[in-house]
Motif scaffolding. Structure first.
Motif, PDB file in Angstrom:
ATOM      1  N   GLN A  29     -11.495   2.644  -7.393  1.00  0.00           N
ATOM      2  CA  GLN A  29     -10.180   2.163  -6.927  1.00  0.00           C
ATOM      3  C   GLN A  29     -10.246   1.503  -5.553  1.00  0.00           C
ATOM      4  OE1 GLN A  29      -8.420   2.064  -9.665  1.00  0.00           O
ATOM      5  NE2 GLN A  29      -6.657   3.108  -8.796  1.00  0.00           N
ATOM      6  N   TRP A  33      -8.273  -1.925  -3.228  1.00  0.00           N
ATOM      7  CA  TRP A  33      -7.666  -1.846  -1.902  1.00  0.00           C
ATOM      8  C   TRP A  33      -8.365  -2.791  -0.922  1.00  0.00           C
ATOM      9  CZ3 TRP A  33      -3.907   1.769   0.193  1.00  0.00           C
ATOM     10  CH2 TRP A  33      -3.261   2.514  -0.793  1.00  0.00           C
ATOM     11  N   LEU A  40      -1.478  -4.308   3.967  1.00  0.00           N
ATOM     12  CA  LEU A  40      -2.013  -2.955   3.808  1.00  0.00           C
ATOM     13  C   LEU A  40      -0.997  -1.937   4.326  1.00  0.00           C
ATOM     14  CD1 LEU A  40      -4.308  -1.036   2.995  1.00  0.00           C
ATOM     15  CD2 LEU A  40      -5.246  -1.346   5.303  1.00  0.00           C
ATOM     16  N   ARG A  43       1.473  -1.206   1.628  1.00  0.00           N
ATOM     17  CA  ARG A  43       0.853  -0.427   0.550  1.00  0.00           C
ATOM     18  C   ARG A  43       0.655   1.027   0.963  1.00  0.00           C
ATOM     19  NH1 ARG A  43      -4.283  -2.314  -3.144  1.00  0.00           N
ATOM     20  NH2 ARG A  43      -3.860  -0.841  -4.833  1.00  0.00           N
ATOM     21  N   ILE A 185      -7.552   7.657  -2.530  1.00  0.00           N
ATOM     22  CA  ILE A 185      -7.462   6.404  -3.273  1.00  0.00           C
ATOM     23  C   ILE A 185      -8.172   6.518  -4.607  1.00  0.00           C
ATOM     24  CG2 ILE A 185      -8.287   4.001  -3.312  1.00  0.00           C
ATOM     25  CD1 ILE A 185      -7.600   3.926  -0.271  1.00  0.00           C
TER      26      ILE A 185
END
Length: 188
Positions: A29, A33, A40, A43, A185
């Motif tokens: 993942q 990102w 960012l 997010r 994450i």
């Protein structure tokens, strides 16, 4: 947390690569990102109740060798931790050349604990550029920073760097994902 302004700056000299030219990116993942083109900050805010910017230091300094090749004069360097619900997720380092430091609508030196991402993605005069990525070894300054934050560094850290264009000049934002972020994450 043992992080103090006495240790500022934390940044280290590293080679950044276009994602297409690096031999291997994380196959989890985290890759998504690293390569995401949006804010960012936005997010990160969707993954916590409380988002916080902890300023480690900011000052007019000479950039590291090869960090900002087109500038051989001091730039404004700002280093922060982006924290989610009290846990540092991202170490961010920003370099702003003096010619855009005090532009009328962008008060970079007066951000305080406000996230820079909000300014970068809300200003019509700022255009995001391409993303570069880098792998940070477990023996470097950023790994030592993570350890001082009580985050065990078992593997290399990954980060991304992006140039933002403003008034025919560029500023640079680097964001390195700390072990606590990588763990969360990869379980999203």
């Amino acid at each position: 947390m043992n992080v103090t302004s006495v240790s500022f700056p934390y940044g280290e000299s590293i080679h950044w690569f276009s994602p297409e030219k690096i031999q291997s990116l994380p196959d989890n993942q985290l890759k998504d990102w690293l390569l995401a083109t949006g804010s960012l900050t936005q997010r990160l805010k969707t993954h916590c109740t409380h988002f916080e910017v902890k300023v480690l230091g900011e000052h007019l300094l000479t950039p590291l060798e090869d960090e900002f090749p087109s500038h051989n004069e001091p730039v404004w360097i700002r280093e922060v931790l982006l924290c989610l619900d009290g846990t540092p997720w991202v170490f961010a380092r920003t370099l702003i050349p003096q010619n855009i430091l005090h532009t009328q609508s962008n008060h970079f030196t007066r951000l305080g604990t406000r996230p820079l991402g909000e300014l970068l993605f809300s200003s019509p005069n700022i255009t995001p550029g391409s993303i570069e990525v880098a792998k940070f070894e477990t023996c470097g300054r950023l790994a030592a920073l993570a350890t001082s934050l009580n985050q065990q560094v078992n593997s290399s850290l990954w980060g991304r760097r992006r140039y933002f264009n403003l008034h025919c000049s560029q500023l640079i934002v680097s964001e390195i994902f700390l072990p606590a972020a990588v763990e969360r994450i990869n379980h999203l």
